[in-house]
Design an enzyme around this catalytic site. Structure first.
Site, PDB file in Angstrom:
ATOM      1  N   GLU A  43       0.869  -1.188   0.000  1.00  0.00           N
ATOM      2  CA  GLU A  43       0.000   0.000   0.000  1.00  0.00           C
ATOM      3  C   GLU A  43       0.897   1.226   0.000  1.00  0.00           C
ATOM      4  OE1 GLU A  43      -3.652   2.371   2.249  1.00  0.00           O
ATOM      5  OE2 GLU A  43      -2.611   0.796   3.355  1.00  0.00           O
ATOM      6  N   GLU A  68       4.878   4.747   3.667  1.00  0.00           N
ATOM      7  CA  GLU A  68       4.374   6.052   4.121  1.00  0.00           C
ATOM      8  C   GLU A  68       5.528   7.050   4.132  1.00  0.00           C
ATOM      9  OE1 GLU A  68       1.473   7.666   4.879  1.00  0.00           O
ATOM     10  OE2 GLU A  68       2.838   9.318   5.344  1.00  0.00           O
ATOM     11  N   ASP A  95       9.439   8.158   0.159  1.00  0.00           N
ATOM     12  CA  ASP A  95       8.596   8.797  -0.854  1.00  0.00           C
ATOM     13  C   ASP A  95       8.429   7.805  -2.001  1.00  0.00           C
ATOM     14  OD1 ASP A  95       7.644  10.306  -3.080  1.00  0.00           O
ATOM     15  OD2 ASP A  95       8.329  12.116  -2.082  1.00  0.00           O
ATOM     16  N   ASP A 117      -3.404  11.638  -1.681  1.00  0.00           N
ATOM     17  CA  ASP A 117      -3.479  13.106  -1.647  1.00  0.00           C
ATOM     18  C   ASP A 117      -3.867  13.620  -3.033  1.00  0.00           C
ATOM     19  OD1 ASP A 117      -2.715  12.960   0.971  1.00  0.00           O
ATOM     20  OD2 ASP A 117      -0.616  13.445   0.606  1.00  0.00           O
ATOM     21  N   LYS A 121      -3.691  21.383  -7.710  1.00  0.00           N
ATOM     22  CA  LYS A 121      -3.168  22.277  -8.755  1.00  0.00           C
ATOM     23  C   LYS A 121      -2.657  21.469  -9.947  1.00  0.00           C
ATOM     24  CE  LYS A 121      -1.867  25.971  -5.661  1.00  0.00           C
ATOM     25  NZ  LYS A 121      -0.920  26.274  -4.598  1.00  0.00           N
ATOM     26  N   THR A 192     -10.450   1.738   5.132  1.00  0.00           N
ATOM     27  CA  THR A 192      -9.271   2.477   5.598  1.00  0.00           C
ATOM     28  C   THR A 192      -9.756   3.532   6.599  1.00  0.00           C
ATOM     29  OG1 THR A 192      -9.262   4.358   4.080  1.00  0.00           O
ATOM     30  CG2 THR A 192      -8.429   2.270   3.218  1.00  0.00           C
ATOM     31  N   GLU A 195     -11.539   6.154   4.638  1.00  0.00           N
ATOM     32  CA  GLU A 195     -12.801   5.631   4.098  1.00  0.00           C
ATOM     33  C   GLU A 195     -13.893   5.664   5.164  1.00  0.00           C
ATOM     34  OE1 GLU A 195     -12.215   1.825   2.351  1.00  0.00           O
ATOM     35  OE2 GLU A 195     -14.321   1.571   1.781  1.00  0.00           O
TER      36      GLU A 195
HETATM   37  N1  SAM Z   1      -4.341   5.321   2.999  1.00  0.00           N
HETATM   38  C1  SAM Z   1      -4.766   5.927   4.260  1.00  0.00           C
HETATM   39  C2  SAM Z   1      -6.248   5.901   4.396  1.00  0.00           C
HETATM   40  O1  SAM Z   1      -6.937   5.657   3.378  1.00  0.00           O
HETATM   41  O2  SAM Z   1      -6.756   6.101   5.501  1.00  0.00           O
HETATM   42  C3  SAM Z   1      -4.190   7.340   4.399  1.00  0.00           C
HETATM   43  C4  SAM Z   1      -4.709   8.363   3.418  1.00  0.00           C
HETATM   44  S1  SAM Z   1      -3.901   9.952   3.573  1.00  0.00           S
HETATM   45  C5  SAM Z   1      -5.021  11.045   2.815  1.00  0.00           C
HETATM   46  C6  SAM Z   1      -2.624   9.846   2.332  1.00  0.00           C
HETATM   47  C7  SAM Z   1      -1.311   9.342   2.880  1.00  0.00           C
HETATM   48  O3  SAM Z   1      -0.412   9.154   1.816  1.00  0.00           O
HETATM   49  C8  SAM Z   1      -0.643  10.319   3.855  1.00  0.00           C
HETATM   50  O4  SAM Z   1      -0.333   9.653   5.047  1.00  0.00           O
HETATM   51  C9  SAM Z   1       0.580  10.798   3.098  1.00  0.00           C
HETATM   52  O5  SAM Z   1       1.645  11.144   3.948  1.00  0.00           O
HETATM   53  C10 SAM Z   1       0.875   9.609   2.219  1.00  0.00           C
HETATM   54  N2  SAM Z   1       1.604   9.960   0.985  1.00  0.00           N
HETATM   55  C11 SAM Z   1       1.275  10.936   0.116  1.00  0.00           C
HETATM   56  N3  SAM Z   1       2.160  10.994  -0.895  1.00  0.00           N
HETATM   57  C12 SAM Z   1       3.063  10.006  -0.661  1.00  0.00           C
HETATM   58  C13 SAM Z   1       4.215   9.559  -1.355  1.00  0.00           C
HETATM   59  N4  SAM Z   1       4.643  10.155  -2.473  1.00  0.00           N
HETATM   60  N5  SAM Z   1       4.907   8.516  -0.848  1.00  0.00           N
HETATM   61  C14 SAM Z   1       4.504   7.909   0.298  1.00  0.00           C
HETATM   62  N6  SAM Z   1       3.405   8.304   0.998  1.00  0.00           N
HETATM   63  C15 SAM Z   1       2.696   9.329   0.534  1.00  0.00           C
END
Ligand code: SAM
Length: 213
Positions: A43, A68, A95, A117, A121, A192, A195
């Site tokens: 994930e 994460e 990342d 996320d 933009k 999640t 969700e």
């Molecule tokens: N998947 C979880 C859920 O559905 O409850 C968390 C959703 S949260 C809106 C998005 C997560 O993705 C955040 O914790 C953020 O830090 C992580 N994230 C965003 N861009 C990322 C990237 N390029 N690499 C790793 N994690 C990332």
């Protein structure tokens, strides 16, 4: 998702036995990390880890890796793992842009993207996890018969994600704009954190499953 700065979160993660500290060193060797040859599902953007932990507990014959970006967020998953250790789940702080440095060609069987996320933009479109740039990276690491499963409550992000599928060379296996009322796709659904939050206020949940021919 960014949580308030937690003092020492980086240090706690660096010491955790659930977190793979140098993931690029495991490229092509992830089966050895788990000590078996079970398929690997990941994930990306795992957040606090509820989804990965429930999947890992229900499917002991699959190895899971939660990825994460932020240590303050990952720390929550680490703390949950302390309470419920799962031998088929590991965590990585990184990342996702570096994903090809961490997994070898075809090493991953399934990729989950949950409530990614939105980066609203236009100039940030390539940072969106279901963008064609990321689909290109997933193509590198995913097994030939692998699947990507994407869920969100964000209509704009979902429309964008659907438009990216064909130009990136992928095919749609299943799609719904109301997962929780879709009698086929809702079977076996694991919620999640996001969700639960957004469906509880009445937002429909969108989902696709895609593959390459
Ligand atoms: N998947 C979880 C859920 O559905 O409850 C968390 C959703 S949260 C809106 C998005 C997560 O993705 C955040 O914790 C953020 O830090 C992580 N994230 C965003 N861009 C990322 C990237 N390029 N690499 C790793 N994690 C990332």
């Amino acid at each position: 998702m960014r949580l308030r700065n937690v003092t020492g979160s980086r240090e706690m993660i660096a010491e955790s036995r659930f977190v793979v500290q140098e993931p690029a060193a495991q490229r092509g060797k992830w089966n050895a990390v788990f000590g078996n040859d079970h398929p690997i599902h990941i994930e990306i953007g795992m957040g606090k880890g509820r989804f990965m932990m429930e999947l890992a507990a229900s499917n002991p014959d699959i190895n899971y890796i939660g990825i994460e970006k932020y240590s303050t967020v990952l720390l929550r998953a680490v703390q949950k793992m302390e309470a419920q250790e799962l031998s088929n789940l590991r965590l990585i702080r990184m990342d996702a842009e570096e994903i090809c440095e961490v997994f070898d060609k075809g090493e991953v069987s399934r990729i989950y993207l949950n409530f990614s996320d939105p980066w609203p933009k236009d100039r940030h479109a390539k940072r969106r996890l279901p963008s064609r740039q990321f689909l290109g990276r997933y193509h590198e690491i995913l097994a030939a018969d692998g699947r990507i499963e994407f869920k969100t409550d964000n209509a704009d992000l979902f429309d964008f994600a659907l438009e990216e599928i064909a130009p990136a060379g992928w095919k749609t296996e299943a799609v719904t704009r109301d997962l929780h009322h879709d009698e086929n796709m809702f079977v076996g659904n694991i919620m999640t954190e996001y969700e639960e939050k957004f469906s509880s206020i009445g937002n429909p949940i969108y989902k696709y499953i895609i593959y390459r021919e």
